[in-house]
Write a protein that holds these residues in place. Structure first.
Motif, PDB file in Angstrom:
ATOM      1  N   THR A  22       0.971  -1.384   0.085  1.00 14.45           N
ATOM      2  CA  THR A  22       0.006   0.000  -0.005  1.00 14.45           C
ATOM      3  C   THR A  22       0.852   1.250  -0.025  1.00 14.45           C
ATOM      4  N   ARG A  23       1.923   1.127   0.994  1.00 13.63           N
ATOM      5  CA  ARG A  23       2.887   2.431   0.713  1.00 13.63           C
ATOM      6  C   ARG A  23       3.451   2.768  -0.693  1.00 13.63           C
ATOM      7  N   TYR A  24       3.923   1.597  -1.164  1.00 12.08           N
ATOM      8  CA  TYR A  24       4.406   1.531  -2.512  1.00 12.08           C
ATOM      9  C   TYR A  24       3.437   2.194  -3.411  1.00 12.08           C
ATOM     10  N   LEU A  25       2.379   1.641  -3.322  1.00 10.27           N
ATOM     11  CA  LEU A  25       1.423   2.360  -4.371  1.00 10.27           C
ATOM     12  C   LEU A  25       1.198   3.696  -4.291  1.00 10.27           C
ATOM     13  N   GLU A  26       0.954   4.272  -2.937  1.00 11.86           N
ATOM     14  CA  GLU A  26       0.884   5.390  -2.814  1.00 11.86           C
ATOM     15  C   GLU A  26       1.956   6.203  -3.537  1.00 11.86           C
ATOM     16  N   LEU A  27       2.921   5.867  -3.256  1.00 13.87           N
ATOM     17  CA  LEU A  27       4.172   6.611  -3.697  1.00 13.87           C
ATOM     18  C   LEU A  27       4.492   6.722  -5.137  1.00 13.87           C
ATOM     19  N   LEU A  28       4.191   5.353  -5.902  1.00 10.25           N
ATOM     20  CA  LEU A  28       4.225   5.254  -7.350  1.00 10.25           C
ATOM     21  C   LEU A  28       3.125   5.985  -8.028  1.00 10.25           C
ATOM     22  N   ASN A  29       1.999   6.105  -7.536  1.00  8.01           N
ATOM     23  CA  ASN A  29       0.814   6.696  -8.042  1.00  8.01           C
ATOM     24  C   ASN A  29       0.839   8.351  -8.065  1.00  8.01           C
ATOM     25  N   ARG A  30       2.104   8.895  -7.324  1.00  7.07           N
ATOM     26  CA  ARG A  30       2.302  10.283  -7.678  1.00  7.07           C
ATOM     27  C   ARG A  30       3.153  10.515  -8.750  1.00  7.07           C
ATOM     28  N   ASP A  31       3.646   9.360  -9.390  1.00  8.25           N
ATOM     29  CA  ASP A  31       4.433   9.629 -10.535  1.00  8.25           C
ATOM     30  C   ASP A  31       3.599   9.494 -11.916  1.00  8.25           C
ATOM     31  N   PRO A  32       3.603  10.878 -12.481  1.00 12.92           N
ATOM     32  CA  PRO A  32       2.773  11.061 -13.666  1.00 12.92           C
ATOM     33  C   PRO A  32       3.284  10.057 -14.858  1.00 12.92           C
ATOM     34  N   LEU A  33       4.459   9.659 -14.865  1.00 11.90           N
ATOM     35  CA  LEU A  33       4.865   8.735 -15.907  1.00 11.90           C
ATOM     36  C   LEU A  33       4.379   7.216 -15.636  1.00 11.90           C
ATOM     37  N   LEU A  34       3.643   6.938 -14.349  1.00 10.53           N
ATOM     38  CA  LEU A  34       3.426   5.353 -13.884  1.00 10.53           C
ATOM     39  C   LEU A  34       1.980   5.464 -13.732  1.00 10.53           C
TER      40      LEU A  34
END
Length: 231
Positions: free
Chosen positions: A173-185
């Motif tokens: 969950t923590r990884y997903l919250e961070l990755l979803n801040r990346d507009p390229l991903l």
């Protein structure tokens, strides 16, 4: 390592008291100072033991007034507390010493690194059309085990565990919250994959919109044909 097979009785004296009556047993004296008392049953567990650090003092019958029939007494004293293991030996059956050298330690089969390597090579187990982006995809809070893309090109983060529990779901969950801040991903969805997944982890994953996947390690490494099983 010193191996002694002897007819003996054993007393543990300290925070608790325990007594082993007279019988033939295996005494192990390890290089780290531990002393273990084994019988011919009881699986791998010793009947009694003294953990290191400890000292072993031997008292011979000729040097002290021991109980009748005792030819030698071992006094194993813990150096951290007042606990003692007192072994009265009535008969020596066998004794030998062996230098085992430095042990390399246990290498576990089926650890998370193995699962990661196998799943990366068999990324289609996640679903038709999946492609691997990379293993150990770096983030500011740690590496995601596998980053992939599904058949539609959407990013998918996969967290791998041997036994999946709630902590693993929280980590993903923590990884997903961070990755979803990346507009390229973004948007990035998650898959929680493990050999065994606890029911509580499945419930939490479903609540977080995370898919769960159970991995068959033997099938993945080619030593078991799941298609030929009866059950």
């Amino acid at each position: 390592m010193r191996l002694v097979i002897a007819k003996c009785s054993v007393d543990y004296v300290g925070r608790l008291k325990a007594h082993l009556p007279l019988a033939v047993r295996l005494l192990l004296v390890k290089a780290d100072g531990s002393v273990l008392v084994h019988s011919d049953g009881g699986s791998y567990k010793p009947l009694n033991w003294m953990s290191p650090p400890a000292t072993l003092r031997t008292v011979a019958a000729a040097d002290s007034e021991l109980e009748e029939g005792v030819v030698e007494q071992w006094i194993v004293q813990s150096t951290k507390q007042d606990d003692k293991l007192i072994i009265n030996i009535y008969e020596h059956v066998h004794e030998s010493s062996h230098d085992l050298g430095t042990d390399p330690g246990l290498i576990k089969d089926g650890v998370e690194a193995d699962l990661q390597r196998l799943l990366a090579a068999q990324i289609e187990l996640l679903g038709s059309g999946f492609t691997l982006v990379r293993r150990e995809y770096f983030t500011a809070i740690g590496p995601v085990d596998i980053l992939a893309r599904d058949a539609n090109g959407a990013a998918v983060a996969i967290e791998l565990k041997r036994r999946g529990d709630i902590d693993g779901v929280e980590q993903l969950t923590r990884y997903l919250e961070l990755l979803n801040r990346d507009p390229l991903l973004a948007p990035v969805r998650g898959i929680f994959a493990a050999q065994q997944i606890k029911p509580q982890a499945r419930v939490l994953a479903a609540d977080r919109g995370i898919e769960c996947l159970t991995l068959d390690y033997d099938t993945m490494r080619g030593v078991d044909d799941s298609a030929s099983r009866l059950f």
